[in-house]
Design a protein around this motif. Structure first.
Motif, mmCIF file in Angstrom:
data_model
loop_
_atom_site.group_PDB
_atom_site.id
_atom_site.type_symbol
_atom_site.label_atom_id
_atom_site.label_comp_id
_atom_site.label_asym_id
_atom_site.label_seq_id
_atom_site.Cartn_x
_atom_site.Cartn_y
_atom_site.Cartn_z
ATOM 1 N N ALA A 255 0.248 4.455 3.935
ATOM 2 C CA ALA A 255 -1.146 4.295 3.498
ATOM 3 C C ALA A 255 -2.139 4.569 4.618
ATOM 4 C CB ALA A 255 -1.354 2.892 2.944
ATOM 5 N N GLN B 255 1.414 6.787 -6.851
ATOM 6 C CA GLN B 255 0.355 7.751 -7.161
ATOM 7 C C GLN B 255 0.868 9.182 -7.121
ATOM 8 O OE1 GLN B 255 -2.640 6.731 -4.282
ATOM 9 N NE2 GLN B 255 -3.092 4.769 -5.261
ATOM 10 N N SER C 99 0.830 -1.209 0.000
ATOM 11 C CA SER C 99 0.000 0.000 0.000
ATOM 12 C C SER C 99 0.859 1.251 0.000
ATOM 13 C CB SER C 99 -0.927 -0.001 1.217
ATOM 14 O OG SER C 99 -1.802 -1.108 1.181
ATOM 15 N N GLY C 100 1.976 1.211 0.734
ATOM 16 C CA GLY C 100 2.890 2.346 0.748
ATOM 17 C C GLY C 100 3.518 2.580 -0.614
ATOM 18 N N VAL D 7 1.060 4.423 -2.786
ATOM 19 C CA VAL D 7 0.942 5.853 -2.493
ATOM 20 C C VAL D 7 2.059 6.631 -3.175
ATOM 21 C CG1 VAL D 7 1.007 7.603 -0.675
ATOM 22 C CG2 VAL D 7 -0.286 5.494 -0.316
ATOM 23 N N TYR E 238 4.522 14.858 0.289
ATOM 24 C CA TYR E 238 4.757 15.155 -1.126
ATOM 25 C C TYR E 238 5.364 16.546 -1.298
ATOM 26 C CZ TYR E 238 3.902 16.240 -6.012
ATOM 27 O OH TYR E 238 4.072 16.622 -7.322
ATOM 28 N N VAL F 280 -0.007 12.813 3.962
ATOM 29 C CA VAL F 280 0.496 12.390 2.661
ATOM 30 C C VAL F 280 0.833 13.603 1.800
ATOM 31 C CG1 VAL F 280 -0.098 11.165 0.534
ATOM 32 C CG2 VAL F 280 -0.732 10.192 2.755
#
Length: 307
Positions: free
Chosen positions: A140, A40, A33-34, A37, A151, A147
């Motif tokens: 996640a 994405q 899941s990480g 991310v 970024y 999150v």
């Protein structure tokens, strides 16, 4: 404190190398899941084809974990390094980190918890700025704000005001300027008496921890105070101190106000600013902080300004 080394910011399409300088993933799903991310976000993520073979609480041998981190810094195809998790073991590899190599190939390294000792070692030794933020396996489960903050910091947007409307100003005062340092309380206390201990002089120090009963927190805070750390610091920022399971300890869970008062007592002589409720630590809200950045602590505006 040495002059700072600020690693280059990332751009979409850049490669992030995943390393395990401490523990290995305890389950596959948070790992996958990480990765999703980060993908994405627009990054390419690389990790070992054969995941870390260690057993127990370590991802691999001390030598292998140090060599993996050194290779990640040396690899010019990678733009940043993300740790897979904290846990335990970072202290065991500090002597194996090639500081000359890191100086020649500075990169953003991301992580928190046990990774605290790596961040502060690289800051004290080289002046390298790192990111105290989610590890891969916690990413996640992090809040959307956490999150997004990660970024922005990865892509170089950490040099701005960081408003904290929910912060508790336990002791304010005039604006304070310093260098951001610190992280996990247990990890910082483990450095005392070692060659990797560092002066807190002029530092704005973040402290957080998880699942520690009151008597252990008190022991570590008192030890740091006796070592003179709180008299050196410019300010203390208390993050998340998630409650210990009261069933495991006859002392019961942590009382946040007790903890806050204990830190106020230990910093009474210096009178430095003390804030509580910083959204950083082991909870879902773990907003990325640039360890090693210059920071202005403004109690009147309840904001941090990184520059």
């Amino acid at each position: 404190m040495r002059a700072r080394i600020i690693p280059p910011a990332l751009h979409k399409g850049d490669v992030i190398q995943v390393v395990a300088p401490a523990g290995r993933p305890s389950a596959v799903e948070p790992f996958r899941s990480g990765l999703a991310v980060l993908e994405q976000m627009g990054f390419v993520v690389r990790y070992p084809e054969r995941l870390w073979p260690g057993s127990g609480f370590l991802a691999d041998s001390d030598t292998a974990r140090a060599e993996e981190l050194n290779r990640a810094f040396a690899d010019d195809r990678s733009a940043a390094i993300m740790t897979v998790r904290g846990g335990y073991g970072s202290l065991r590899i500090l002597g194996g980190i090639d500081l000359d190599l890191v100086r020649a190939h500075p990169k953003i390294i991301v992580g928190f918890s046990d990774i605290t000792v790596i961040h502060n070692h690289l800051l004290a030794s080289l002046g390298l700025v790192g990111l105290h933020g989610p590890v891969l396996t916690s990413l996640a489960a992090s809040t959307p704000d956490s999150v997004m903050r990660l970024y922005r910091c990865l892509t170089g947007s950490w040099r701005n005001a960081f408003a904290l409307p929910g912060i508790e100003i336990l002791r304010g005062g005039a604006k304070v300027e310093g260098i951001l340092a610190g992280g996990n309380l247990t990890s910082l206390a483990s450095l005392l008496g070692t060659p990797y201990d560092f002066s807190w002089q002029g530092l704005v120090v973040v402290l957080e921890d998880v699942n520690e009963p009151p008597y252990r927190l008190d022991r570590m805070l008192t030890q740091l105070a006796i070592a003179g750390k709180f008299n050196q610091a410019a300010a203390i920022l208390l993050g998340d101190f998630s409650l210990a399971d009261a069933r495991l300890y006859d002392t019961g869970p942590v009382d946040q106000e007790w903890l806050w008062q204990r830190v106020l007592d230990l910093t009474a002589a210096s009178g430095i600013p003390v804030w509580a409720g910083l959204p950083a630590g082991h909870g879902p809200e773990n907003l990325t902080l640039p360890i090693g950045a210059d920071v202005v602590v403004n109690s009147n505006r309840r904001s941090l300004f990184f520059c």
